[in-house]
Scaffold this motif. Structure first.
Motif, PDB file in Angstrom:
ATOM      1  N   UNK A 155       0.810  -1.216   0.000  1.00 20.06           N
ATOM      2  CA  UNK A 155       0.000   0.000   0.000  1.00 20.06           C
ATOM      3  C   UNK A 155       0.846   1.271   0.000  1.00 20.06           C
ATOM      4  N   UNK A 156       0.322   2.300  -0.633  1.00 17.97           N
ATOM      5  CA  UNK A 156       0.912   3.639  -0.648  1.00 17.97           C
ATOM      6  C   UNK A 156      -0.231   4.620  -0.402  1.00 17.97           C
ATOM      7  N   UNK A 157       0.010   5.599   0.462  1.00 15.05           N
ATOM      8  CA  UNK A 157      -1.047   6.531   0.848  1.00 15.05           C
ATOM      9  C   UNK A 157      -0.659   7.963   0.496  1.00 15.05           C
ATOM     10  N   UNK A 158      -1.637   8.722   0.041  1.00 20.03           N
ATOM     11  CA  UNK A 158      -1.493  10.172  -0.098  1.00 20.03           C
ATOM     12  C   UNK A 158      -2.529  10.800   0.813  1.00 20.03           C
ATOM     13  N   UNK A 159      -2.058  11.470   1.847  1.00 18.30           N
ATOM     14  CA  UNK A 159      -2.943  12.099   2.831  1.00 18.30           C
ATOM     15  C   UNK A 159      -2.984  13.593   2.570  1.00 18.30           C
ATOM     16  N   UNK A 160      -4.177  14.124   2.371  1.00 20.81           N
ATOM     17  CA  UNK A 160      -4.317  15.553   2.089  1.00 20.81           C
ATOM     18  C   UNK A 160      -4.471  16.323   3.394  1.00 20.81           C
TER      19      UNK A 160
END
Length: 239
Positions: free
Chosen positions: A226-231
């Motif tokens: 998994x890879x996450x982009x948190x705004x």
């Protein structure tokens, strides 16, 4: 194929697909097929003798023609249903330990020479399908996965730039393994050797890794990690 038509132009895309790795084959072909002229015939030689293969098919999509085994690989190439799918008739098939050569290559040569894929079989309503990993996205976060690790150990994800641009409020955190990045780079070499990078590559996909290092090994990431982009919004900061 050249014995059928010596005038054919044959281009090898690659012979370096990982053994039995259908996802790798589909990723490569999906990434490059639009770079070829419309009307190109793409021959897919992947797991043709697998026990999940249900014959061989021809598919026409976006004015390109794809020939391959009916084992799900061709379904991974398209976001929408292809316009034409043909199941090759038994009369054109034979028992073979090398069906890409004995079955698909002659059909490819004849189609490239002017025949239609319908000349070799009839319409197929439903062909075998596989379901790719999809991102989950909302105003707070995009959750994606690694879909390819290249020869350098760089990790390509299924997070698309169009989705990122639509949701990005201006500040974000990219989280993978134990790393957090707060900005994007233009290319690999804009960070020091040994440092992590993240940028959107020529395919419009988020790519991460380590400059001058094998990102997959050093970060402990692999296919489907998994890879996450948190705004980051004002509300997030208060929380």
């Amino acid at each position: 194929m050249l014995s059928i038509n010596p005038q054919l132009s044959i281009i090898d895309i690659t012979h370096k697909i990982e053994n039995y790795d259908v996802a790798h084959a589909a990723f490569v072909l999906k990434s490059v097929f639009r770079e070829f002229p419309k009307g190109t015939i793409h021959l897919v030689a992947m797991n043709g003798t697998s026990n999940i293969t249900d014959g061989f098919i021809g598919v026409k999509h976006e004015e390109h023609i794809f020939l391959g085994p009916n084992n799900g690989i061709l379904s991974l190439l398209f976001e929408t249903e292809p316009g034409i799918v043909v199941q090759f008739a038994d009369i054109h098939l034979k028992e073979s330990t090398f069906p890409a050569k004995d079955i698909l290559a002659p059909i490819a040569a004849k189609v490239a020479s002017g025949a239609a894929i319908h000349d070799f079989g009839g319409p197929l309503g439903q062909f075998r399908k596989m379901v790719p990993r999809h991102v989950k996205a909302n105003k707070k976060e995009i959750t994606g996965h690694v879909i390819r690790i290249d020869n350098y150990g760089n990790l390509i994800t299924n997070i698309e730039k169009t989705v990122f641009d639509k949701l990005n409020p201006g500040k974000f955190r990219i989280k993978f393994s134990r790393e957090i990045l707060t900005h994007l780079h233009q290319t690999y070499d804009l960070v020091e050797p040994g440092d992590c990078f993240a940028f959107f590559n020529s395919l419009g996909l988020l790519e991460i890794g380590i400059n001058h290092g094998h990102g997959g090994d050093l970060l402990g990431l692999r296919y489907d990690s998994p890879v996450f982009v948190e705004f980051i919004t004002e509300t997030n900061i208060i929380e």
